[in-house]
Write an enzyme that holds these catalytic residues in place. Sequence first.
Site, PDB file in Angstrom:
ATOM      1  N   ASP A 240      -3.842   0.580 -10.241  1.00  0.00           N
ATOM      2  CA  ASP A 240      -5.253   0.293 -10.523  1.00  0.00           C
ATOM      3  C   ASP A 240      -5.483  -0.010 -12.001  1.00  0.00           C
ATOM      4  OD1 ASP A 240      -5.415   1.021  -7.911  1.00  0.00           O
ATOM      5  OD2 ASP A 240      -6.596   2.844  -8.232  1.00  0.00           O
TER       6      ASP A 240
ATOM      7  N   GLU B  72       0.840  -1.215   0.000  1.00  0.00           N
ATOM      8  CA  GLU B  72       0.000   0.000   0.000  1.00  0.00           C
ATOM      9  C   GLU B  72       0.867   1.254   0.000  1.00  0.00           C
ATOM     10  OE1 GLU B  72      -3.191  -0.075  -1.218  1.00  0.00           O
ATOM     11  OE2 GLU B  72      -3.357  -1.680   0.262  1.00  0.00           O
ATOM     12  N   HIS B  73       0.504   2.192  -0.863  1.00  0.00           N
ATOM     13  CA  HIS B  73       1.251   3.452  -1.034  1.00  0.00           C
ATOM     14  C   HIS B  73       2.690   3.180  -1.487  1.00  0.00           C
ATOM     15  CE1 HIS B  73      -1.590   6.560   0.535  1.00  0.00           C
ATOM     16  NE2 HIS B  73      -2.170   5.482   1.023  1.00  0.00           N
TER      17      HIS B  73
ATOM     18  N   SER C  55     -11.737   0.670  -7.121  1.00  0.00           N
ATOM     19  CA  SER C  55     -11.235   1.240  -8.360  1.00  0.00           C
ATOM     20  C   SER C  55     -12.222   1.180  -9.528  1.00  0.00           C
ATOM     21  CB  SER C  55      -9.900   0.608  -8.748  1.00  0.00           C
ATOM     22  OG  SER C  55      -9.174   1.571  -9.438  1.00  0.00           O
ATOM     23  N   SER C  56     -13.400   1.719  -9.266  1.00  0.00           N
ATOM     24  CA  SER C  56     -14.368   1.851 -10.358  1.00  0.00           C
ATOM     25  C   SER C  56     -13.826   2.801 -11.415  1.00  0.00           C
ATOM     26  CB  SER C  56     -15.699   2.374  -9.824  1.00  0.00           C
ATOM     27  OG  SER C  56     -15.574   3.700  -9.352  1.00  0.00           O
TER      28      SER C  56
ATOM     29  N   GLY D 204     -16.485   4.699  -5.760  1.00  0.00           N
ATOM     30  CA  GLY D 204     -15.896   5.392  -4.620  1.00  0.00           C
ATOM     31  C   GLY D 204     -15.729   4.529  -3.382  1.00  0.00           C
ATOM     32  N   ALA D 205     -15.734   3.195  -3.551  1.00  0.00           N
ATOM     33  CA  ALA D 205     -15.600   2.303  -2.388  1.00  0.00           C
ATOM     34  C   ALA D 205     -14.176   1.815  -2.224  1.00  0.00           C
ATOM     35  CB  ALA D 205     -16.541   1.108  -2.546  1.00  0.00           C
TER      36      ALA D 205
ATOM     37  N   GLU E   4      -5.908  10.116 -15.918  1.00  0.00           N
ATOM     38  CA  GLU E   4      -6.385  10.391 -14.558  1.00  0.00           C
ATOM     39  C   GLU E   4      -5.453  11.395 -13.857  1.00  0.00           C
ATOM     40  OE1 GLU E   4      -8.124   7.053 -12.523  1.00  0.00           O
ATOM     41  OE2 GLU E   4      -8.205   8.122 -10.631  1.00  0.00           O
TER      42      GLU E   4
END
Length: 385
Positions: A175, A35-36, A129-130, A125-126, A163
């Site tokens: 993503d 992560e990150h 990665s929509s 937005g959950a 993006e």
Amino acid sequence: MSNPAQRANKLFVKTFGTLADALYAAPGRVNLIGEHTDYNDGFVLPAAINFHTIIAIKRREDNKFRAVSDAFPGEMKEWIFAEEGDTPESLEWVDYLKGFSAAMAVSGLAPKGLDLAIVSNVPLGAGLSSSAALEVAFGTAVNDASQIKLSPLAIAQLAQRGENQYVGCACGIMDQMISALGKQDHALLIDCLDLDSEAVSIPDNLSLIIINSNVKRGLVESEYNLRRQQCEQVAQHFHLDSLRHLELTTLDAAVNELSDVCYRRAKHVITENRRTQNAAWALESGNISQLSTLMAESHISMRDDFEITVPEIDFLVEIISKVIGEKGGVRMTGGGFGGCVVALVDHELTDAVVAAVENRYFEKTGIEAAIYLCSASDGAKRLDQ
Ligand code: ADP
Ligand code: MG
């Protein structure tokens, strides 16, 4: 209820009064560990999931695009390919598509226009990665419809550029890459320095469970940007391009030259890179107790050193880890400050995990969690009609 592909075809006919030519799908994703680390040129281990954005398309002879999405009923969006433009003042959903076409235009690519109907079951937005699923589904459709012959990796790179530069979100490549390159029943170990990737099989006996804390996410963007700056600051301190090249011993030796916060941020990234590579080996060799330890350590590092978890997320991890012990791993996944927890657990414990979350989370937090039982899926592709 009809499946998403049928729904996309139906929405297309209803909107444009004619049948679609083709259907494309791109998945959402969950990050198992790492992560990150992507924007620090490090390692990530995501899997594409069986939640998809589907786009029904029909080619046009001009360079105009028209799009509708079932997530925003009644809104027909139109744009002309050649319009590049800057980041829009107020962000709309169609800007994720315009961003992709702007990135194509900058690269000198000139596809034909399309009419598009978009249907998705990736929650927006959950943290699944929509946005990447939307961009990569669109990119795959544009690429195939105009026979541009971009590789899945090139589509992911254009999606990220769109993006970053048009939508104005400084996301890493993870993503988009996993949505484009995912493989069924596998995670992907991605080296974000050279974008090399390696499929890692997920043992048959493990269930992939995602629990959305449904915590309202605040401060996400500003905290994300702050973490990026802190990581860059430490890399600069050591005259390095990124934290990828920093050893923990070098960081430790310079502990007094850095603020406590910057030291801990860098420590998370360096140790997370090592955990991510080790987790890929543990997964590949079916060493679930090692995977369990690494995911637990990753969560603690995100909580104490990178400081991106919230109490509700820590609580979810605590109750699930009590149920699964060494028979699976659990940690927060995604950018942080709310969002989701991911658990990889022996099938026989799935029901117990679901029961523990249902019995205890609402009682403690007053929030209903959403539970998604997933499987690792293939990346973006054209669907047979
Ligand atoms: P995440 O990627 O974690 O789901 P983001 O905030 O990055 O969250 O992206 C969500 C945004 O992406 C939505 O608010 C919307 O603008 C756009 N989006 C994603 N999926 C769709 C869709 N199926 N239809 C229209 N817009 C979408
Ligand atoms: Mg997103």
